[in-house]
Design a protein around this motif. Structure first.
Motif, PDB file in Angstrom:
ATOM      1  N   LEU A   1       0.965  -1.122  -0.205  1.00  0.00           N
ATOM      2  CA  LEU A   1      -0.122   0.337   0.205  1.00  0.00           C
ATOM      3  C   LEU A   1       1.026   1.410  -0.073  1.00  0.00           C
ATOM      4  CD1 LEU A   1      -2.909  -1.612   2.720  1.00  0.00           C
ATOM      5  CD2 LEU A   1      -3.080  -1.441   0.447  1.00  0.00           C
ATOM      6  N   ARG A   2       0.452   1.899  -1.145  1.00  0.00           N
ATOM      7  CA  ARG A   2       1.172   3.347  -1.190  1.00  0.00           C
ATOM      8  C   ARG A   2       0.644   4.556  -0.965  1.00  0.00           C
ATOM      9  NH1 ARG A   2       5.831   4.712  -5.841  1.00  0.00           N
ATOM     10  NH2 ARG A   2       6.470   6.397  -4.365  1.00  0.00           N
ATOM     11  N   THR A   3       0.452   5.668  -0.303  1.00  0.00           N
ATOM     12  CA  THR A   3       0.338   7.267  -0.052  1.00  0.00           C
ATOM     13  C   THR A   3       1.120   8.347  -0.097  1.00  0.00           C
ATOM     14  OG1 THR A   3      -1.636   8.129   1.027  1.00  0.00           O
ATOM     15  CG2 THR A   3      -0.587   6.519   2.412  1.00  0.00           C
ATOM     16  N   THR A   4       0.699   9.334  -0.716  1.00  0.00           N
ATOM     17  CA  THR A   4       1.790  10.017  -0.412  1.00  0.00           C
ATOM     18  C   THR A   4       0.656  11.255  -0.288  1.00  0.00           C
ATOM     19  OG1 THR A   4       0.963  10.659  -2.824  1.00  0.00           O
ATOM     20  CG2 THR A   4       2.951   9.837  -2.628  1.00  0.00           C
ATOM     21  N   TYR A   5       1.289  12.576  -0.035  1.00  0.00           N
ATOM     22  CA  TYR A   5       0.520  14.076   0.553  1.00  0.00           C
ATOM     23  C   TYR A   5       1.585  14.895   0.907  1.00  0.00           C
ATOM     24  CZ  TYR A   5      -1.366  17.727   3.286  1.00  0.00           C
ATOM     25  OH  TYR A   5      -2.647  18.600   3.565  1.00  0.00           O
ATOM     26  N   ASN A   6       0.918  15.898  -0.336  1.00  0.00           N
ATOM     27  CA  ASN A   6       1.739  17.247  -0.224  1.00  0.00           C
ATOM     28  C   ASN A   6       1.038  18.338  -0.387  1.00  0.00           C
ATOM     29  OD1 ASN A   6       2.961  19.506  -1.881  1.00  0.00           O
ATOM     30  ND2 ASN A   6       4.283  18.389  -3.394  1.00  0.00           N
ATOM     31  N   SER A   7       1.120  19.144   1.178  1.00  0.00           N
ATOM     32  CA  SER A   7       0.542  20.081   1.240  1.00  0.00           C
ATOM     33  C   SER A   7       0.627  21.350   0.329  1.00  0.00           C
ATOM     34  CB  SER A   7       0.302  20.248   2.192  1.00  0.00           C
ATOM     35  OG  SER A   7       1.784  21.539   2.982  1.00  0.00           O
ATOM     36  N   LEU A   8       1.245  21.379  -0.124  1.00  0.00           N
ATOM     37  CA  LEU A   8       1.234  22.700  -1.207  1.00  0.00           C
ATOM     38  C   LEU A   8       0.202  22.314  -2.927  1.00  0.00           C
ATOM     39  CD1 LEU A   8       5.495  23.811  -1.446  1.00  0.00           C
ATOM     40  CD2 LEU A   8       2.584  24.689   0.513  1.00  0.00           C
ATOM     41  N   VAL A   9       0.491  20.775  -3.099  1.00  0.00           N
ATOM     42  CA  VAL A   9      -0.130  19.961  -4.207  1.00  0.00           C
ATOM     43  C   VAL A   9      -1.207  19.256  -4.049  1.00  0.00           C
ATOM     44  CG1 VAL A   9      -0.750  19.374  -7.073  1.00  0.00           C
ATOM     45  CG2 VAL A   9       2.037  21.378  -5.319  1.00  0.00           C
ATOM     46  N   PRO A  10      -2.564  19.817  -3.045  1.00  0.00           N
ATOM     47  CA  PRO A  10      -3.189  18.341  -2.515  1.00  0.00           C
ATOM     48  C   PRO A  10      -3.189  17.707  -3.819  1.00  0.00           C
ATOM     49  CG  PRO A  10      -3.459  20.308  -1.349  1.00  0.00           C
ATOM     50  CD  PRO A  10      -2.824  20.582  -2.652  1.00  0.00           C
ATOM     51  N   THR A  11      -3.440  16.290  -3.167  1.00  0.00           N
ATOM     52  CA  THR A  11      -3.558  15.007  -4.903  1.00  0.00           C
ATOM     53  C   THR A  11      -4.999  14.469  -3.793  1.00  0.00           C
ATOM     54  OG1 THR A  11      -1.455  15.389  -6.137  1.00  0.00           O
ATOM     55  CG2 THR A  11      -2.968  13.522  -6.582  1.00  0.00           C
ATOM     56  N   PRO A  12      -6.208  14.838  -4.458  1.00  0.00           N
ATOM     57  CA  PRO A  12      -7.352  13.411  -4.527  1.00  0.00           C
ATOM     58  C   PRO A  12      -7.190  12.146  -4.221  1.00  0.00           C
ATOM     59  CG  PRO A  12      -8.117  15.331  -6.051  1.00  0.00           C
ATOM     60  CD  PRO A  12      -6.861  15.285  -5.776  1.00  0.00           C
ATOM     61  N   ILE A  13      -7.575  11.741  -3.242  1.00  0.00           N
ATOM     62  CA  ILE A  13      -7.808   9.822  -3.859  1.00  0.00           C
ATOM     63  C   ILE A  13      -9.341   9.430  -4.174  1.00  0.00           C
ATOM     64  CG2 ILE A  13      -6.897   7.643  -2.467  1.00  0.00           C
ATOM     65  CD1 ILE A  13      -5.512   9.010  -1.163  1.00  0.00           C
ATOM     66  N   ALA A  14      -9.380   9.319  -5.495  1.00  0.00           N
ATOM     67  CA  ALA A  14      -9.490   8.514  -6.031  1.00  0.00           C
ATOM     68  C   ALA A  14     -10.770   7.237  -5.980  1.00  0.00           C
ATOM     69  CB  ALA A  14     -10.453   8.755  -7.032  1.00  0.00           C
ATOM     70  N   SER A  15     -10.122   6.653  -5.531  1.00  0.00           N
ATOM     71  CA  SER A  15     -10.223   4.848  -4.439  1.00  0.00           C
ATOM     72  C   SER A  15      -9.492   3.584  -4.299  1.00  0.00           C
ATOM     73  CB  SER A  15     -11.116   4.209  -6.057  1.00  0.00           C
ATOM     74  OG  SER A  15      -9.784   4.640  -7.349  1.00  0.00           O
ATOM     75  N   VAL A  16      -9.618   3.487  -3.929  1.00  0.00           N
ATOM     76  CA  VAL A  16      -9.074   2.506  -3.223  1.00  0.00           C
ATOM     77  C   VAL A  16      -7.429   2.166  -4.330  1.00  0.00           C
ATOM     78  CG1 VAL A  16      -8.500  -0.021  -1.694  1.00  0.00           C
ATOM     79  CG2 VAL A  16     -10.750   1.426  -1.776  1.00  0.00           C
ATOM     80  N   ASP A  17      -7.830   2.179  -5.248  1.00  0.00           N
ATOM     81  CA  ASP A  17      -6.878   1.426  -6.283  1.00  0.00           C
ATOM     82  C   ASP A  17      -5.577   2.339  -5.865  1.00  0.00           C
ATOM     83  OD1 ASP A  17      -5.751  -0.056  -8.075  1.00  0.00           O
ATOM     84  OD2 ASP A  17      -6.228   1.221  -9.614  1.00  0.00           O
ATOM     85  N   ASP A  18      -5.798   3.550  -5.857  1.00  0.00           N
ATOM     86  CA  ASP A  18      -5.359   4.503  -5.699  1.00  0.00           C
ATOM     87  C   ASP A  18      -3.729   4.090  -4.290  1.00  0.00           C
ATOM     88  OD1 ASP A  18      -5.586   5.793  -7.783  1.00  0.00           O
ATOM     89  OD2 ASP A  18      -6.931   7.336  -6.632  1.00  0.00           O
ATOM     90  N   ILE A  19      -4.249   3.565  -3.526  1.00  0.00           N
ATOM     91  CA  ILE A  19      -3.452   3.257  -2.424  1.00  0.00           C
ATOM     92  C   ILE A  19      -2.615   1.843  -2.509  1.00  0.00           C
ATOM     93  CG2 ILE A  19      -3.654   2.511  -0.133  1.00  0.00           C
ATOM     94  CD1 ILE A  19      -6.389   4.652   0.049  1.00  0.00           C
TER      95      ILE A  19
END
Length: 362
Positions: A71-89
């Protein structure tokens, strides 16, 4: 707020899997960084935080069936990227079964067709020509996808590989299929590939790749795409891509070493004028890389993507210090250089960025 909630949910899922799979020796990779960016166009100085979290649960490296869930997730407070589905994780979720006469792979993973760290015309499964990459990452191309593949060995260094890709539209007629042949001729690796898939219309892609050693490692690849509905010579010419590269690592006295890499991507029927370039038609791109390690725990890197026809570039310089086992301090600075309209330039979406952080693998 939604992005933070999804991030928190991802962390909870990862922690749960850690507990459930404790017996399988999960591997956690966590990068925490401070981001500082400056936009020349608006003269804004921005500061934020970023995180990259990956939790892997590999199977034991024995037996006829192996696999991994990551499982992988990223977060950038300057350029927030929404997670559309579980497949993104779900970064990876696959198994590999070894039968007496063939190998079966099923799930979400990555197959490496062709050669190249950044530019690889032989990578017709995912595409390795985009310049929208993060040069601070150790792995520049890491896209994975759902698939089923069968690998049939034909000797010690030869095999045929067939792959089936599920359709994105849920229609059976939009299913993707591919075939790769791999062999050696002397000390030269020879690879040929074919893929057909739906990309707003069915296309057929063909590729060939070569790899060898002349002191430095060298590699070469070429590919074309043919539209099934409306094939014409002009579109085929525009789809033609050629890539190549050289890589050499030189060991020096003590623990010192230096590695050099140079890759090239060319679209022979692209725009060869000395003028502003666009990514889709840019005829020539270069990727030089220099990594110097004065000790076993310290390394400095310099990477760049060059567009010679409009004299623009994206440059990244970095340093990594392995302080303790699995724990490193990292620093990177990146900036584009070019005029308005060039492939790399100081427009409203580009900025010089400084990242300072820590990486921990346990």
């Amino acid at each position: 707020m939604v992005g933070k909630q999804l991030l928190f949910a991802s962390i909870l899922i990862s922690c749960s899997l850690f507990v459930i799979g404790a017996a399988q020796n999960p591997v956690v990779e966590m990068n925490l960084i401070s981001l500082t960016a400056y936009q020349l166009d608006s003269q804004d100085l921005m500061q934020g935080m970023g995180m990259d979290l990956k939790v892997s649960l590999p199977s034991e490296n024995s037996g006829n069936v192996r696999g991994e869930v990551a499982l992988r997730t990223t977060y950038n407070s300057l350029v927030p990227t929404p997670i559309a589905s579980v497949d993104d994780i779900i970064y990876k979720a696959y198994l590999r079964a070894r039968f007496p006469s063939f190998r079966l792979t099923a799930g979400k993973t990555r197959l490496s067709w062709g050669d190249g760290m950044l530019f690889n015309a032989g990578d017709i499964l995912y595409g390795s020509s985009s310049v929208s990459v993060d040069l601070t990452q150790a792995e520049l191309r890491s896209k994975t996808d759902w698939m089923v593949s069968i690998n049939y060995p034909m000797g010690f260094f030869s095999f045929v590989e067939a792959v089936v890709l599920p359709p994105m539209t849920e229609k059976a007629e939009d299913m993707g299929m591919g075939l790769r042949f791999y062999t050696n001729a002397g000390e030269t690796k020879i690879e040929g590939g074919y893929l057909t898939k739906d990309e707003s219309g069915r296309v057929h892609k063909f590729s060939t790749s070569l790899q060898g050693n002349i002191g430095p490692d060298w590699y070469f690849a070429s590919s074309i795409a043919i539209d099934q509905t409306n094939p014409n010579a002009s579109d085929i010419q525009e789809s033609w891509m050629i890539s190549g590269g050289l890589f050499h690592m030189q060991y020096l006295s003590g623990d010192r070493n230096v590695s050099l890499r140079l890759e090239i991507l060319s679209r022979p029927f692209g725009t060869w004028k000395f003028a502003s370039q666009s990514e889709e038609s840019c005829a020539l791109l270069l990727y030089p890389e220099l990594v110097y390690s004065p000790t076993g725990s310290l390394s400095y890197s310099l990477r760049a993507i060059l567009s010679p026809l409009d004299l623009s570039t994206l440059v990244t310089a970095g340093a990594s210090w392995s302080v303790f086992e699995g724990f490193s301090l990292i620093a990177n600075i990146a900036a584009p250089f070019g005029e308005s309209g060039d492939l790399f330039n100081w427009d409203e979406s580009s900025a010089a960025a400084l990242t300072l952080g820590a990486s921990w693998i346990y």
